[in-house]
Design a protein around this motif. Structure first.
Motif, PDB file in Angstrom:
ATOM      1  N   SER A 151       0.861  -1.173   0.000  1.00  0.00           N
ATOM      2  CA  SER A 151       0.000   0.000   0.000  1.00  0.00           C
ATOM      3  C   SER A 151       0.905   1.233   0.000  1.00  0.00           C
ATOM      4  CB  SER A 151      -0.919   0.008   1.223  1.00  0.00           C
ATOM      5  OG  SER A 151      -1.704   1.174   1.248  1.00  0.00           O
ATOM      6  N   SER A 157      -0.060   4.236   2.527  1.00  0.00           N
ATOM      7  CA  SER A 157      -0.297   3.995   3.946  1.00  0.00           C
ATOM      8  C   SER A 157       0.667   4.788   4.810  1.00  0.00           C
ATOM      9  CB  SER A 157      -0.137   2.503   4.278  1.00  0.00           C
ATOM     10  OG  SER A 157      -1.201   1.758   3.752  1.00  0.00           O
ATOM     11  N   THR A 195      -0.042  -0.512  -4.839  1.00  0.00           N
ATOM     12  CA  THR A 195      -1.324   0.147  -5.070  1.00  0.00           C
ATOM     13  C   THR A 195      -1.139   1.422  -5.881  1.00  0.00           C
ATOM     14  OG1 THR A 195      -1.188   1.379  -2.976  1.00  0.00           O
ATOM     15  CG2 THR A 195      -2.272  -0.765  -2.917  1.00  0.00           C
ATOM     16  N   THR A 248      -6.950   4.088  -4.301  1.00  0.00           N
ATOM     17  CA  THR A 248      -7.639   3.528  -3.132  1.00  0.00           C
ATOM     18  C   THR A 248      -8.440   2.279  -3.488  1.00  0.00           C
ATOM     19  OG1 THR A 248      -9.527   5.004  -3.523  1.00  0.00           O
ATOM     20  CG2 THR A 248      -7.815   5.776  -2.002  1.00  0.00           C
ATOM     21  N   SER A 308       0.771  -2.727   4.747  1.00  0.00           N
ATOM     22  CA  SER A 308      -0.336  -1.780   4.764  1.00  0.00           C
ATOM     23  C   SER A 308      -0.695  -1.436   6.195  1.00  0.00           C
ATOM     24  CB  SER A 308      -1.548  -2.398   4.043  1.00  0.00           C
ATOM     25  OG  SER A 308      -2.708  -1.611   4.198  1.00  0.00           O
ATOM     26  N   GLY A 354      -5.848  -1.517   4.027  1.00  0.00           N
ATOM     27  CA  GLY A 354      -5.715  -2.621   3.089  1.00  0.00           C
ATOM     28  C   GLY A 354      -6.399  -3.879   3.582  1.00  0.00           C
TER      29      GLY A 354
END
Length: 475
Positions: free
Chosen positions: A117, A120, A150, A153, A180, A184
Motif C-alpha cells: 500500500s 499507507s 497500489t 484507493t 499496509s 488494506g
C-alpha cells in the motif's frame, strides 16, 4: 535497547558471541569487528554448511545511520551475521524449513502475493519491501511471488475481485503478504464478505504494518518489537478474523478525496431505495472518534503520523473558532444477550446526546491507545465504549487515560460492555455530525437515516499471528 552498528558481513567472516543484558555481542578476530544486536531485533537463525562445518546465519532488523528502531522507518535494513555456534536460548528462532503458508510448488498450488500500500501512513511500504522483505524472502528461498503496488484507493479491492476471490472460490490456497495499515486489510475483509456466498479456502494474510494507527497489528502484538511482524511471517499460525456487518439506510455515501467526494455505499447505486452494507473487522464509531478520523484524513495531517489523531481531536474538542464543543444528537440502541444468554434484548443508551460511541473487535486502536482492555486477539467479542457530553477538558482527560492501559473504562462516566450489535438513529441536520467510521472508512448518512451493526457468524479471511511466542532471556 542497544543500537546496532551498521556492518555488513562477508561470506568469509564468522563471529563468536557473548551476551550483554538483552543484547548479543558478535565479534570476529580476522578482520576485527564487533556487532551488537538487540534480542528484540532478531528475525531468525539459519543453519548453513560451510567448509564441512555448520555455521549459523542470524538475520535481524538493522537500523541505518541516523535511523530509528521502527519497522516503518525508511532507514531500516535487513542485517545478517554468521555465527560460529548458535545461542541455545535463541532455539525458537531456528529456521529449518519453509512454512506451509510460504510454500509454492506444482503439487501445493499455493499462490503468494506481496501487496504494498504505497499511501499507507508515511508512505514507507516500498522502502520496507526493498530494504527488508525482499532480501528476507530471498534468504529463505521464497521466489515466484506476485508483487503489486497500489495505484489508487481501489487497487486492493480490484485485486480481490480479479485474483484473490476467484482463487479462494476454486478452493486454492494463497498467502497475501500485506504491507499496509488497517485500510488494506479492511478492503480485503469487505470485498470477501460482500462477494463470497459459497464455501471457500480463506486466504492467509501476513500483515506487515505500515499505516498510521495499525489497530489490528497493535492488537495482535505485531508491533511489540521491530522484528515481530517478520517473525510472525516466518513462524505464525493462521487464525480467523472475526467481522461485523454495518448496514445503512438508503442514501449513505463514502466520503472521499479529503472530504470533497461522495460515492454511494450501495452496491446498486442506481436504486435509491437500496440499503447498504459494509463489513469490517476493527471498529465502527460515531461521534468524536469518527470525526477525528475523518478530519485528519488529509495529506497535511498525515505528515504527523499517529499524532494526527490527537491534533484533530483537540480541534474537535476545542474548536479554534471559539464555538462550543458539539453534542452529537441521536438514539443509540444496544443489542445484548439477556442474563440467561437465551435471547437478544434491546437497551437504549444515554439520553439522546452523545460525545463518543464506538464498538470494536480489537483492543488497541494505535500504539498504547488501549480502547478495549478486555478484548483478546481475535476472540470475536464486540465491545461498546460510550460517554455522553462533557466539558472538553474532561473529555480529553477520559481519552488520554486510554493511553494508560485502558484506564478510561474504569471512569464512572464511561459505559463499557460486551454487545452483539447496536443501532444509531441520527437526529443531526448537518452532514458533518452524521459521519461514521468503519475501519477507517468514513460514511455520511443522510438526514434522518440510521446505521445498524451486528457481528457476523462467518470468517472468510485469516491472519498470521504468533502464539505462545516468548522473547529470549539469556539469564
Amino acid at each position: 535497547m542497544a543500537s546496532t552498528q551498521v556492518i555488513h558481513t562477508s561470506d568469509d567472516e564468522c563471529f563468536n558471541w557473548d551476551v550483554i543484558g538483552h543484547t548479543l555481542r558478535c565479534r570476529s578476530e580476522q578482520p576485527q569487528k564487533e556487532i551488537t544486536i538487540a534480542f528484540d531485533d532478531i528475525i531468525c537463525v539459519m543453519p548453513k554448511a560451510s567448509r564441512g562445518e555448520t555455521v549459523y546465519v542470524l538475520l535481524f532488523v538493522q537500523v541505518d545511520k541516523n535511523g530509528s528502531l521502527d519497522l516503518k522507518s525508511p532507514r531500516m535494513l535487513l542485517g545478517n551475521v554468521k555465527l560460529a555456534t548458535a545461542p541455545s536460548f535463541l532455539s525458537h528462532y531456528m529456521w529449518t524449513q519453509i512454512p506451509h503458508h510460504l510454500c509454492s510448488s506444482s503439487s501445493i498450488q499455493r499462490s503468494i502475493y506481496v501487496v504494498i500500500s504505497t499511501a499507507s501512513g508515511t508512505r514507507t511500504g516500498a522502502s520496507l519491501y526493498r530494504n527488508i522483505l525482499q532480501p528476507l524472502l530471498s534468504y529463505i528461498g521464497v521466489f515466484g511471488y506476485e508483487l503489486h503496488e497500489t495505484e489508487s484507493t481501489q487497487t486492493v479491492t480490484e485485486l480481490c475481485h480479479t485474483r484473490f476471490i476467484p482463487r479462494a472460490q476454486k478452493q486454492l490456497p494463497q498467502t497475501i503478504i500485506l504491507l499496509s495499515g488497517d485500510g488494506g486489510l479492511a478492503d480485503i475483509i469487505d470485498a470477501f464478505h460482500s462477494t463470497v456466498k459459497t464455501l471457500i479456502v480463506p486466504p492467509s494474510i501476513a500483515l506487515i504494518p505500515t499505516g498510521t494507527g495499525n489497530a489490528m497489528a497493535n492488537s495482535l502484538g505485531l508491533l511489540a518489537y521491530p522484528a515481530t511482524a517478520l517473525v510472525a511471517l516466518l513462524q505464525g499460525v493462521t487464525a480467523d478474523i472475526p467481522t461485523f456487518a454495518a448496514r445503512f439506510s438508503p442514501g449513505a455515501n463514502y466520503i472521499t478525496d479529503e472530504g470533497c467526494g461522495r460515492v454511494s455505499v450501495a452496491h446498486d447505486a442506481s436504486d435509491d431505495q437500496a440499503d447498504s452494507k459494509i463489513f469490517g473487522g476493527i471498529v465502527a464509531s460515531w461521534g468524536v472518534h469518527a470525526a477525528l478520523v475523518a478530519d485528519s484524513d488529509t495529506i497535511e495531517y498525515r505528515k504527523f503520523g499517529a499524532d494526527r489523531f490527537k491534533l484533530a481531536a483537540k480541534e474537535i474538542l476545542f474548536p479554534s473558532n471559539g464555538a462550543e464543543t458539539h453534542k452529537f444528537s441521536g438514539t443509540v440502541t444496544l443489542f445484548k444477550w439477556d442474563s440467561q444468554a437465551r435471547n437478544i434484548r434491546e437497551e437504549i443508551l444515554g439520553r439522546g446526546e452523545h460525545m463518543y460511541v464506538l464498538a470494536t473487535l480489537v483492543s488497541t486502536l494505535e500504539k498504547d491507545f488501549v480502547i478495549s482492555p478486555l478484548s483478546k486477539p481475535l476472540d470475536g467479542n464486540l465491545w461498546m465504549i460510550r460517554f455522553g457530553p462533557m466539558s472538553p477538558t474532561r473529555a480529553l482527560e477520559v481519552m488520554t487515560s486510554a493511553y494508560q492501559g485502558g484506564q478510561h473504562v474504569s471512569d464512572k462516566s464511561v459505559f463499557y460492555d460486551k454487545i452483539e450489535g447496536f443501532r444509531v438513529q441520527f437526529c443531526e441536520p448537518a452532514e458533518k455530525w452524521r459521519r461514521v467510521c468503519i475501519d477507517g472508512k468514513i460514511v455520511a448518512v443522510e438526514a434522518g437515516g440510521w446505521m445498524e451493526v451486528h457481528k457476523e457468524s462467518r470468517a472468510l479471511v485469516n491472519v498470521l499471528l504468533l502464539q505462545n511466542h516468548t522473547y529470549p532471556d539469556s539469564n
